[in-house]
Write a protein that holds these residues in place. Structure first.
Motif, short mmCIF file in Angstrom:
data_model
loop_
_atom_site.label_atom_id
_atom_site.label_comp_id
_atom_site.label_asym_id
_atom_site.label_seq_id
_atom_site.Cartn_x
_atom_site.Cartn_y
_atom_site.Cartn_z
N GLN A 60 0.86 -1.17 0.00
CA GLN A 60 0.00 0.00 0.00
C GLN A 60 0.90 1.23 0.00
O GLN A 60 1.72 1.40 0.90
CB GLN A 60 -0.91 0.01 1.23
N GLY A 61 0.77 2.05 -1.02
CA GLY A 61 1.60 3.25 -1.13
C GLY A 61 1.31 4.24 -0.02
O GLY A 61 0.21 4.25 0.55
N PRO A 62 2.28 5.07 0.30
CA PRO A 62 2.07 6.06 1.35
C PRO A 62 1.06 7.13 0.90
O PRO A 62 1.04 7.52 -0.26
CB PRO A 62 3.46 6.68 1.55
N THR A 63 0.22 7.53 1.83
CA THR A 63 -0.72 8.60 1.55
C THR A 63 -0.54 9.67 2.61
O THR A 63 -0.39 9.37 3.79
CB THR A 63 -2.18 8.08 1.56
N LEU A 64 -0.56 10.89 2.18
CA LEU A 64 -0.45 12.02 3.09
C LEU A 64 -1.81 12.71 3.14
O LEU A 64 -2.29 13.21 2.12
CB LEU A 64 0.63 12.99 2.63
N GLU A 65 -2.40 12.69 4.30
CA GLU A 65 -3.73 13.27 4.45
C GLU A 65 -3.69 14.77 4.17
O GLU A 65 -2.82 15.49 4.65
CB GLU A 65 -4.26 13.01 5.86
N GLY A 66 -4.63 15.20 3.35
CA GLY A 66 -4.72 16.61 3.03
C GLY A 66 -3.86 17.02 1.84
O GLY A 66 -3.83 18.18 1.47
N TYR A 67 -3.15 16.06 1.23
CA TYR A 67 -2.29 16.36 0.09
C TYR A 67 -2.67 15.49 -1.09
O TYR A 67 -3.18 14.39 -0.94
CB TYR A 67 -0.82 16.10 0.42
N THR A 68 -2.39 15.99 -2.27
CA THR A 68 -2.59 15.24 -3.50
C THR A 68 -1.25 15.07 -4.18
O THR A 68 -0.50 16.04 -4.32
CB THR A 68 -3.55 16.00 -4.45
N LEU A 69 -0.94 13.86 -4.59
CA LEU A 69 0.32 13.59 -5.26
C LEU A 69 0.25 14.11 -6.69
O LEU A 69 -0.59 13.69 -7.48
CB LEU A 69 0.61 12.09 -5.26
N ASP A 70 1.13 15.05 -7.02
CA ASP A 70 1.15 15.61 -8.37
C ASP A 70 2.19 14.92 -9.24
O ASP A 70 2.03 14.83 -10.45
CB ASP A 70 1.47 17.11 -8.31
N TYR A 71 3.27 14.46 -8.63
CA TYR A 71 4.35 13.88 -9.41
C TYR A 71 5.11 12.89 -8.53
O TYR A 71 5.36 13.16 -7.36
CB TYR A 71 5.30 14.98 -9.90
N ALA A 72 5.46 11.75 -9.08
CA ALA A 72 6.23 10.76 -8.33
C ALA A 72 7.20 10.05 -9.27
O ALA A 72 6.83 9.65 -10.37
CB ALA A 72 5.31 9.74 -7.68
N GLU A 73 8.43 9.90 -8.85
CA GLU A 73 9.42 9.16 -9.64
C GLU A 73 9.59 7.74 -9.13
O GLU A 73 10.01 6.87 -9.86
CB GLU A 73 10.77 9.88 -9.62
N TYR A 74 9.28 7.53 -7.88
CA TYR A 74 9.41 6.19 -7.31
C TYR A 74 8.11 5.44 -7.46
O TYR A 74 7.05 5.94 -7.13
CB TYR A 74 9.79 6.26 -5.83
N GLU A 75 8.21 4.24 -8.00
CA GLU A 75 7.04 3.38 -8.09
C GLU A 75 7.33 2.12 -7.31
O GLU A 75 8.33 1.46 -7.56
CB GLU A 75 6.76 2.99 -9.53
N GLY A 76 6.50 1.83 -6.39
CA GLY A 76 6.64 0.58 -5.65
C GLY A 76 6.13 -0.56 -6.50
O GLY A 76 5.95 -0.43 -7.70
N GLY A 77 5.89 -1.64 -5.85
CA GLY A 77 5.35 -2.79 -6.56
C GLY A 77 4.90 -3.85 -5.58
O GLY A 77 5.10 -3.72 -4.38
N ASP A 78 4.32 -4.86 -6.10
CA ASP A 78 3.85 -5.96 -5.29
C ASP A 78 4.86 -7.10 -5.37
O ASP A 78 5.82 -7.04 -6.13
CB ASP A 78 2.48 -6.41 -5.78
N TYR A 79 4.62 -8.14 -4.59
CA TYR A 79 5.53 -9.28 -4.54
C TYR A 79 4.77 -10.56 -4.89
O TYR A 79 3.62 -10.72 -4.50
CB TYR A 79 6.12 -9.44 -3.14
N GLU A 80 5.45 -11.45 -5.60
CA GLU A 80 4.88 -12.75 -5.88
C GLU A 80 6.00 -13.75 -6.14
O GLU A 80 6.97 -13.44 -6.83
CB GLU A 80 3.95 -12.71 -7.10
N ARG A 81 5.84 -14.94 -5.57
CA ARG A 81 6.82 -16.00 -5.77
C ARG A 81 6.13 -17.34 -5.61
O ARG A 81 5.22 -17.47 -4.79
CB ARG A 81 7.95 -15.85 -4.75
N THR A 82 6.53 -18.32 -6.40
CA THR A 82 5.93 -19.65 -6.30
C THR A 82 7.02 -20.69 -6.07
O THR A 82 8.16 -20.53 -6.51
CB THR A 82 5.14 -20.02 -7.57
#
Length: 123
Positions: A60-82
């Motif tokens: 779950q990406g970070p959210t800052l209450e009262g702010y709107t994200l206008d630009y982001a260079e870092y993209e997280g991701g999910d994990y999966e392994r079998t």
């Protein structure tokens, strides 16, 4: 410098990473320790279908209450392994816990797979 834009209706795909794991074997168990930073226990799914054990974690990406994200260079991701399990694992007793971003999977060995010493008798 010009930034490329895409139409607002285009959804960006999420990245999926294979979490780094350590696998430790004891006499009774096999432990799988999977690093999944940013994932809490509510966002982890462990499934076993036939002989395939799958772990998934959603960040779950970070959210800052009262702010709107206008630009982001870092993209997280999910994990999966079998993992493919052998018949040596007791599937009914598999346990999973999550602690500080590390998934701990306990895979107990089935009875016959345990090492036992067989006495040899003289005839």
């Amino acid at each position: 410098m010009r930034e490329e834009t895409r139409p607002a209706h285009v959804e960006r795909a999420r990245r999926v990473f294979a979490p780094a794991v350590d696998i430790v074997e004891t006499h009774e168990d096999i432990w799988v320790l999977a690093d999944m930073p940013g994932v809490n226990q509510d966002n982890v799914e462990v499934t076993l279908e036939k002989n395939v054990l799958t772990i998934r974690g959603r960040v779950q990406g970070p959210t800052l209450e009262g702010y709107t994200l206008d630009y982001a260079e870092y993209e997280g991701g999910d994990y999966e392994r079998t993992f493919t399990l052998t018949e040596d694992i007791d599937r009914e007793k598999i346990e999973a816990t999550m602690k500080q971003g590390v998934l701990h999977l306990r895979l107990p060995k089935a009875g016959p797979a345990r090492v036992r010493r067989i006495p040899v008798k003289a005839v």
